[in-house]
Design a protein around this motif. Structure first.
Motif, PDB file in Angstrom:
ATOM      1  N   LEU A   1       0.829  -1.214   0.000  1.00  0.00           N
ATOM      2  CA  LEU A   1       0.000   0.000   0.000  1.00  0.00           C
ATOM      3  C   LEU A   1       0.862   1.262   0.000  1.00  0.00           C
ATOM      4  CD1 LEU A   1      -2.822  -0.949   2.542  1.00  0.00           C
ATOM      5  CD2 LEU A   1      -3.133  -0.415   0.118  1.00  0.00           C
ATOM      6  N   MET A   2       1.921   1.251   0.802  1.00  0.00           N
ATOM      7  CA  MET A   2       2.783   2.433   0.881  1.00  0.00           C
ATOM      8  C   MET A   2       3.563   2.642  -0.419  1.00  0.00           C
ATOM      9  SD  MET A   2       4.060   2.613   4.850  1.00  0.00           S
ATOM     10  CE  MET A   2       5.133   1.222   4.721  1.00  0.00           C
ATOM     11  N   ILE A   3       4.072   1.577  -1.002  1.00  0.00           N
ATOM     12  CA  ILE A   3       4.768   1.690  -2.285  1.00  0.00           C
ATOM     13  C   ILE A   3       3.800   2.275  -3.317  1.00  0.00           C
ATOM     14  CG2 ILE A   3       5.709   0.367  -4.245  1.00  0.00           C
ATOM     15  CD1 ILE A   3       7.819   0.470  -2.180  1.00  0.00           C
ATOM     16  N   GLU A   4       2.597   1.750  -3.354  1.00  0.00           N
ATOM     17  CA  GLU A   4       1.585   2.221  -4.297  1.00  0.00           C
ATOM     18  C   GLU A   4       1.287   3.711  -4.095  1.00  0.00           C
ATOM     19  OE1 GLU A   4      -2.944   1.306  -4.158  1.00  0.00           O
ATOM     20  OE2 GLU A   4      -1.977  -0.336  -5.238  1.00  0.00           O
ATOM     21  N   MET A   5       1.238   4.151  -2.852  1.00  0.00           N
ATOM     22  CA  MET A   5       0.933   5.545  -2.548  1.00  0.00           C
ATOM     23  C   MET A   5       2.037   6.497  -3.013  1.00  0.00           C
ATOM     24  SD  MET A   5      -0.581   5.101   1.304  1.00  0.00           S
ATOM     25  CE  MET A   5      -0.655   6.847   1.655  1.00  0.00           C
ATOM     26  N   PHE A   6       3.286   6.058  -2.957  1.00  0.00           N
ATOM     27  CA  PHE A   6       4.411   6.950  -3.229  1.00  0.00           C
ATOM     28  C   PHE A   6       5.122   6.676  -4.549  1.00  0.00           C
ATOM     29  CE2 PHE A   6       3.614   7.342   1.257  1.00  0.00           C
ATOM     30  CZ  PHE A   6       3.654   8.718   1.421  1.00  0.00           C
ATOM     31  N   ASP A   7       4.689   5.693  -5.278  1.00  0.00           N
ATOM     32  CA  ASP A   7       5.284   5.339  -6.567  1.00  0.00           C
ATOM     33  C   ASP A   7       4.710   6.248  -7.649  1.00  0.00           C
ATOM     34  OD1 ASP A   7       6.277   4.143  -8.845  1.00  0.00           O
ATOM     35  OD2 ASP A   7       4.968   2.387  -8.717  1.00  0.00           O
ATOM     36  N   LYS A   8       5.336   7.391  -7.855  1.00  0.00           N
ATOM     37  CA  LYS A   8       4.824   8.394  -8.806  1.00  0.00           C
ATOM     38  C   LYS A   8       4.991   7.949 -10.263  1.00  0.00           C
ATOM     39  CE  LYS A   8       3.857  11.256  -5.505  1.00  0.00           C
ATOM     40  NZ  LYS A   8       2.892  10.648  -4.637  1.00  0.00           N
ATOM     41  N   GLN A   9       5.886   7.007 -10.515  1.00  0.00           N
ATOM     42  CA  GLN A   9       6.138   6.556 -11.888  1.00  0.00           C
ATOM     43  C   GLN A   9       5.395   5.268 -12.229  1.00  0.00           C
ATOM     44  OE1 GLN A   9      10.341   6.304 -11.457  1.00  0.00           O
ATOM     45  NE2 GLN A   9      10.679   8.491 -11.787  1.00  0.00           N
ATOM     46  N   ASN A  10       4.601   4.754 -11.289  1.00  0.00           N
ATOM     47  CA  ASN A  10       3.830   3.521 -11.489  1.00  0.00           C
ATOM     48  C   ASN A  10       4.695   2.351 -11.948  1.00  0.00           C
ATOM     49  OD1 ASN A  10       1.294   4.589 -10.719  1.00  0.00           O
ATOM     50  ND2 ASN A  10       1.124   5.582 -12.721  1.00  0.00           N
ATOM     51  N   ARG A  11       5.839   2.179 -11.255  1.00  0.00           N
ATOM     52  CA  ARG A  11       6.765   1.089 -11.572  1.00  0.00           C
ATOM     53  C   ARG A  11       6.633  -0.083 -10.603  1.00  0.00           C
ATOM     54  NH1 ARG A  11      12.167   2.430 -13.909  1.00  0.00           N
ATOM     55  NH2 ARG A  11      12.741   0.691 -12.561  1.00  0.00           N
ATOM     56  N   GLY A  12       5.885   0.122  -9.499  1.00  0.00           N
ATOM     57  CA  GLY A  12       5.817  -0.907  -8.472  1.00  0.00           C
ATOM     58  C   GLY A  12       6.982  -0.821  -7.505  1.00  0.00           C
ATOM     59  N   GLU A  13       7.734   0.267  -7.590  1.00  0.00           N
ATOM     60  CA  GLU A  13       8.865   0.530  -6.705  1.00  0.00           C
ATOM     61  C   GLU A  13       9.037   2.048  -6.628  1.00  0.00           C
ATOM     62  OE1 GLU A  13      11.911  -1.822  -8.535  1.00  0.00           O
ATOM     63  OE2 GLU A  13      11.897  -0.645 -10.368  1.00  0.00           O
ATOM     64  N   ILE A  14       9.831   2.491  -5.684  1.00  0.00           N
ATOM     65  CA  ILE A  14       9.971   3.942  -5.516  1.00  0.00           C
ATOM     66  C   ILE A  14      11.399   4.410  -5.789  1.00  0.00           C
ATOM     67  CG2 ILE A  14       8.019   4.252  -3.947  1.00  0.00           C
ATOM     68  CD1 ILE A  14      10.023   4.239  -1.623  1.00  0.00           C
ATOM     69  N   SER A  15      11.470   5.599  -6.340  1.00  0.00           N
ATOM     70  CA  SER A  15      12.757   6.229  -6.634  1.00  0.00           C
ATOM     71  C   SER A  15      13.216   7.003  -5.401  1.00  0.00           C
ATOM     72  CB  SER A  15      12.598   7.193  -7.812  1.00  0.00           C
ATOM     73  OG  SER A  15      11.776   8.290  -7.417  1.00  0.00           O
ATOM     74  N   PHE A  16      14.417   7.541  -5.482  1.00  0.00           N
ATOM     75  CA  PHE A  16      14.913   8.370  -4.383  1.00  0.00           C
ATOM     76  C   PHE A  16      14.022   9.589  -4.177  1.00  0.00           C
ATOM     77  CE2 PHE A  16      17.554  11.919  -2.812  1.00  0.00           C
ATOM     78  CZ  PHE A  16      17.736  11.445  -1.516  1.00  0.00           C
ATOM     79  N   ASP A  17      13.524  10.176  -5.272  1.00  0.00           N
ATOM     80  CA  ASP A  17      12.641  11.335  -5.159  1.00  0.00           C
ATOM     81  C   ASP A  17      11.373  10.999  -4.372  1.00  0.00           C
ATOM     82  OD1 ASP A  17      14.415  12.935  -6.583  1.00  0.00           O
ATOM     83  OD2 ASP A  17      13.447  12.511  -8.501  1.00  0.00           O
ATOM     84  N   ASP A  18      10.859   9.794  -4.546  1.00  0.00           N
ATOM     85  CA  ASP A  18       9.664   9.358  -3.815  1.00  0.00           C
ATOM     86  C   ASP A  18       9.996   8.971  -2.372  1.00  0.00           C
ATOM     87  OD1 ASP A  18       8.375   9.501  -6.322  1.00  0.00           O
ATOM     88  OD2 ASP A  18       8.733   7.375  -6.717  1.00  0.00           O
ATOM     89  N   PHE A  19      11.237   8.580  -2.146  1.00  0.00           N
ATOM     90  CA  PHE A  19      11.641   8.025  -0.853  1.00  0.00           C
ATOM     91  C   PHE A  19      11.511   9.029   0.285  1.00  0.00           C
ATOM     92  CE2 PHE A  19      15.002   6.856   2.264  1.00  0.00           C
ATOM     93  CZ  PHE A  19      14.448   5.653   2.686  1.00  0.00           C
ATOM     94  N   GLY A  20      11.840  10.291   0.050  1.00  0.00           N
ATOM     95  CA  GLY A  20      11.744  11.300   1.103  1.00  0.00           C
ATOM     96  C   GLY A  20      10.328  11.425   1.631  1.00  0.00           C
ATOM     97  N   ALA A  21       9.354  11.431   0.730  1.00  0.00           N
ATOM     98  CA  ALA A  21       7.946  11.523   1.146  1.00  0.00           C
ATOM     99  C   ALA A  21       7.530  10.267   1.914  1.00  0.00           C
ATOM    100  CB  ALA A  21       7.054  11.730  -0.068  1.00  0.00           C
ATOM    101  N   LEU A  22       7.996   9.118   1.457  1.00  0.00           N
ATOM    102  CA  LEU A  22       7.687   7.867   2.166  1.00  0.00           C
ATOM    103  C   LEU A  22       8.318   7.864   3.553  1.00  0.00           C
ATOM    104  CD1 LEU A  22       6.567   4.965   2.316  1.00  0.00           C
ATOM    105  CD2 LEU A  22       8.691   4.209   1.254  1.00  0.00           C
ATOM    106  N   TRP A  23       9.565   8.314   3.652  1.00  0.00           N
ATOM    107  CA  TRP A  23      10.259   8.388   4.943  1.00  0.00           C
ATOM    108  C   TRP A  23       9.456   9.244   5.926  1.00  0.00           C
ATOM    109  CZ3 TRP A  23      14.679   6.362   7.113  1.00  0.00           C
ATOM    110  CH2 TRP A  23      15.097   6.950   8.308  1.00  0.00           C
TER     111      TRP A  23
END
Length: 178
Positions: free
Chosen positions: A53-75
């Motif tokens: 659920l959290m990956i889905e919420m922060f995965d802005k590129q819809n890859r099923g994983e998060i980039s460093f840019d998405d990681f700060g918001a997830l953190w």
């Protein structure tokens, strides 16, 4: 949950953490990598569904994983949830019991009956001790929020009552990203 908002750490710190979590050095963090990096306060792995659920919420590129840019918001999201969880874990047990959970939901603006609270606690109680762990607390709150949003779309006069056909209900539930 905004009352529990924390500051984002420096970018260098986040980059160090990101690189440690990114075990395959792909430049992205998968759900498996994130699950291994997170702790729910027990020796058990972090709930895989909560991680998804959290990956889905922060995965802005819809890859099923998060980039460093998405990681700060997830953190920040996880850190805010930790602060929230700890504030309701009055006995510092590392879990939330029924009364603590009800207090949390009341603070968030939900007014649910004791039987409904008991059903939710039972659904998210992995230990069989009538308590909810940190990761399951996040998942329960996300799910309740999504269900509430879906319900409100049909509650035009905001009186807490909707009338829908069975197929509308099924469509509403299955179209939700949960």
């Amino acid at each position: 949950m905004s009352q529990f908002a924390t500051q984002l750490p420096p970018k260098e710190f986040l980059w160090d953490v990101f690189q440690k979590v990114d075990k395959d050095h792909s430049g992205f963090i998968s759900a498996n990598e994130l699950q291994l990096a997170l702790s729910n306060g027990t020796w058990a792995p972090f709930n895989a569904e909560t991680v998804r659920l959290m990956i889905e919420m922060f995965d802005k590129q819809n890859r099923g994983e998060i980039s460093f840019d998405d990681f700060g918001a997830l953190w920040k999201y996880i850190t805010d949830w930790q602060a929230c969880f700890r504030s309701f874990d009055r006995d510092n047990s590392g879990n939330i019991n029924k009364e603590e959970f009800q207090n949390a939901l009341n603070t968030f603006g939900y007014r649910l009956s004791d039987p409904t609270i008991e059903v939710i606690v039972k659904k998210f109680d992995r230990l069989g001790k009538n308590v909810i762990l940190f990761d399951d607390f996040i998942q329960a709150c996300i799910l309740l929020h999504k269900l509430t949003d879906a319900f409100r779309q049909h509650d035009q006069d905001q009186d807490g009552i909707i009338t829908i056909q069975y197929e509308q209900f099924v469509g509403m539930v299955f179209s939700m990203k949960i």
